[in-house]
Design an enzyme around this catalytic site. Structure first.
Site, PDB file in Angstrom:
ATOM      1  CB  CYS A 138      -0.938   0.019   1.202  1.00  0.00           C
ATOM      2  SG  CYS A 138      -1.963   1.512   1.250  1.00  0.00           S
ATOM      3  CB  CYS A 154      -4.916   3.500  -5.077  1.00  0.00           C
ATOM      4  SG  CYS A 154      -4.101   1.876  -5.080  1.00  0.00           S
TER       5      CYS A 154
END
EC number: 5.1.1.7
Length: 276
Positions: free
Chosen positions: A75, A219
Site C-alpha cells: 500500500c 491509491c
C-alpha cells in the site's frame, strides 16, 4: 484491553495505524472488519501495523490489512503514513527508513517539504508473478467481463493491478466494472483496478477500485501501476503527475528493471483508543 491507535490518511485514502513495537496486539479478520465500519467502528480503508524488523538491516516490518480483514502485500499511500507515524511516535528518528512487507522491501524518505517519497518495488510483468492467468507476457490483454470486453494492462507492484485506459475518468464505470474486473477469474488473488485518463505524457487522471474494499480517494500503488503500464505502452513519460480524487502524486520510473519512486503527502488526523 485498550489499544492505542492513530487515524491517518494519504490524499483521503484513510488508515488506522497500530504500533506493535511497544504494544502486543492481534486483531482477527472479524475485528478488523468491525473497526473498519464507518457507522459502527472507527472507519478506514486499511489497517497498517508497525512491527519490529525481521532483518537486522531493516528498521521495521510493515503489515497491511484491507477492510475485509484480508492481509495484502503493498500500500503506497499507507507507506507514506507509516513513515510519518514512526517519526511522530518517536519509534525512529531517521529521515530514510527501510521496511519489509510480506512481498518485498521498501525505502521511505521524509523530504524537507514534509512530503514523503517511497521507493516502491520493481514492477513485475510476468503473469505468474502478478499473479495473472496468461500464456505469455503482453503489454495489453483482453478481459471479458459480464458486461463488456476491455483492454487492460496487468502488473504487480507488490500487489496485483489491472489498468484500463478510458476517455474520461468522470464517466468511467468504476463501481460496477471495477468490481467485476477486481474479482475476474484471471486474477486468482483478485486485483486493484485503475481507470486511467491520459491528459498528456506527463499528466494523467486516475480512479481506482481497490480489491477487498471499493473505490478509494487515492491509491499509491495504483498510481505507480498506471504510470508503469502507460510507459510500457509508450503513452507516458518517465515522470508523471497523477491526479486522483483525493489529490496529486508524483511518480518517477526509469523503465524495466528499476523500482518506482512515488512522492506525496501524509496526514495525521487524530489519536484514540479501542477496546478489544
Amino acid at each position: 484491553m485498550l489499544v492505542n491507535f492513530s487515524k491517518m490518511h494519504g490524499l483521503g485514502n484513510d488508515f488506522l495505524v497500530l504500533d506493535n513495537v511497544t504494544q502486543n496486539v492481534f486483531l482477527s479478520p472479524e475485528q478488523i472488519t468491525k473497526f473498519a465500519n464507518r457507522n459502527f467502528g472507527v472507519g478506514f480503508d486499511q489497517l497498517l501495523v508497525v512491527e519490529p524488523p525481521y532483518d537486522p538491516d531493516l528498521d521495521f516490518h510493515y503489515r497491511i490489512y484491507n477492510a475485509d480483514g484480508s492481509e495484502v502485500g503493498q500500500c503506497g499511500n499507507g507507506a507514506r503514513c507509516f513513515a510519518k507515524f514512526v517519526r511522530m511516535k518517536g519509534l525512529c528518528n531517521k529521515h530514510k527508513i527501510k521496511v519489509s512487507t510480506s512481498t518485498g522491501k521498501m525505502n521511505l524518505h521524509i523530504e524537507r517539504d514534509g512530503n514523503i517519497s517511497v521507493t516502491m518495488p520493481v514492477p513485475q510483468f510476468e503473469p505468474k508473478k502478478i499473479p495473472f492467468t496468461a500464456q505469455k507476457t503482453e503489454g495489453t490483454y483482453i478481459l471479458r467481463s459480464e458486461s463488456e470486453t476491455v483492454l487492460c494492462g496487468a502488473v504487480s507492484m507488490g500487489n496485483p493491478h489491472c489498468v484500463v485506459t478510458v476517455d474520461s475518468v468522470a464517466e468511467a464505470d468504476v463501481e460496477s466494472l471495477g468490481k467485476e474486473l477486481s474479482v475476474h477469474e484471471r486474477f486468482p488473488e483478485d486485483a486493484n483496478v485503475g481507470f486511467m485518463e491520459i491528459v498528456s505524457p506527463n499528466y494523467i487522471k486516475l480512479r481506482v477500485y481497490e480489491r477487498g474494499a471499493a473505490e478509494t480517494l487515492a491509491c499509491g500503488s495504483g498510481a505507480c501501476a498506471a504510470v508503469v503500464i502507460g510507459y510500457m505502452q509508450k503513452k507516458l513519460a518517465k515522470q508523471v503527475t497523477v491526479e486522483l480524487p483525493g489529490g496529486k502524486l508524483r511518480i518517477f520510473w526509469q523503465g524495466p528493471g528499476h523500482p518506482v519512486k512515488m512522492s506525496g503527502p501524509a496526514t495525521h488526523v487524530f489519536d484514540g483508543q479501542i477496546s478489544i
